[in-house]
Design an enzyme around this catalytic site. Sequence first.
Site, PDB file in Angstrom:
ATOM      1  N   MET A  42       0.831  -1.194   0.000  1.00 40.25           N
ATOM      2  CA  MET A  42       0.000   0.000   0.000  1.00 40.25           C
ATOM      3  C   MET A  42       0.867   1.247   0.000  1.00 40.25           C
ATOM      4  SD  MET A  42      -3.127  -0.986   2.558  1.00 40.25           S
ATOM      5  CE  MET A  42      -4.008  -2.526   2.366  1.00 40.25           C
ATOM      6  N   CYS A  43       0.224   2.387   0.115  1.00 40.67           N
ATOM      7  CA  CYS A  43       0.901   3.680   0.038  1.00 40.67           C
ATOM      8  C   CYS A  43       1.306   4.151   1.440  1.00 40.67           C
ATOM      9  CB  CYS A  43      -0.017   4.707  -0.606  1.00 40.67           C
ATOM     10  SG  CYS A  43      -0.767   4.147  -2.146  1.00 40.67           S
ATOM     11  N   GLN A  44       1.928   5.325   1.509  1.00 44.86           N
ATOM     12  CA  GLN A  44       2.208   5.953   2.798  1.00 44.86           C
ATOM     13  C   GLN A  44       1.788   7.411   2.748  1.00 44.86           C
ATOM     14  OE1 GLN A  44       5.799   5.373   4.955  1.00 44.86           O
ATOM     15  NE2 GLN A  44       5.830   3.162   4.672  1.00 44.86           N
TER      16      GLN A  44
END
Length: 261
Positions: free
Chosen positions: A1-3
């Site tokens: 996933m993203c941050q």
Amino acid sequence: MCQLLGMNCNTPTDIVFSFTGFATRGGLTDEHKDGWGIAFFEGSGVRLFVDHQSAVESPVAELIKRYPIKSKNVIAHIRKATQGQVSLENCHPFVRECWGRYWVFAHNGDLKEFAPVLDGSFQPVGNTDSERAFCYLLQRMRRHFGEQLPSVQQLAQFMREITAEIASYGTFNMMLSNGEALFTHCSTKLYYIVRQHPFSTAALTDEDMAVDFSQVTTPADKVAIIVTEPLTTNESWTQCASGQMLVFVDGDVLPLPEVAA
């Protein structure tokens, strides 16, 4: 996933230190290399920088590391694509106008089978679940409050309800700001720290870099940093609970009424 990375302050402050460590995770110390972006509120305006290149390769990211843009509200994002191709239109943060002011949004997570009916008032340009969620959130917000811009407290209560609804489709770690406040929702992982007097030295986890904040601040300054994973090795970060929504105003957490059982 993203941050995700956010900053909320009581006085305009640059985010060079935090962004330097954060950007390193965009392809060097972590795998989030499918684009990045950052938005700074300045008065009624927003400076938006996005790039489909990884943050460790992007010349635009290098500019941000060396250009001390000062703002009271900042949202940044590094992307690991789960929905939507790697392209400029799918890079967060996303920006829309509502009630004559800009709103900035970024999301970390994956919303399964999230296909809300959009009435045309806000439409996605790219093809991510994140931008659909942003458009839906703004659509519902505008319907709920009508033509009048609500107070931060009114928005906070609405955000509790709409973020819980969207999070029922999957993981919904998000940040939203209108330049007055920074709203956050945690599904899985989000940390924050409030830096205030007496300031001390902070050392980055992902870069060989440290800053003595007592040398670059005043005793009145208050700066909240919110991020997916703590950025420093020698500070105490507070972890948000799953399902928790926090509102940051002037560098501190805004007290909210307890949710009725």
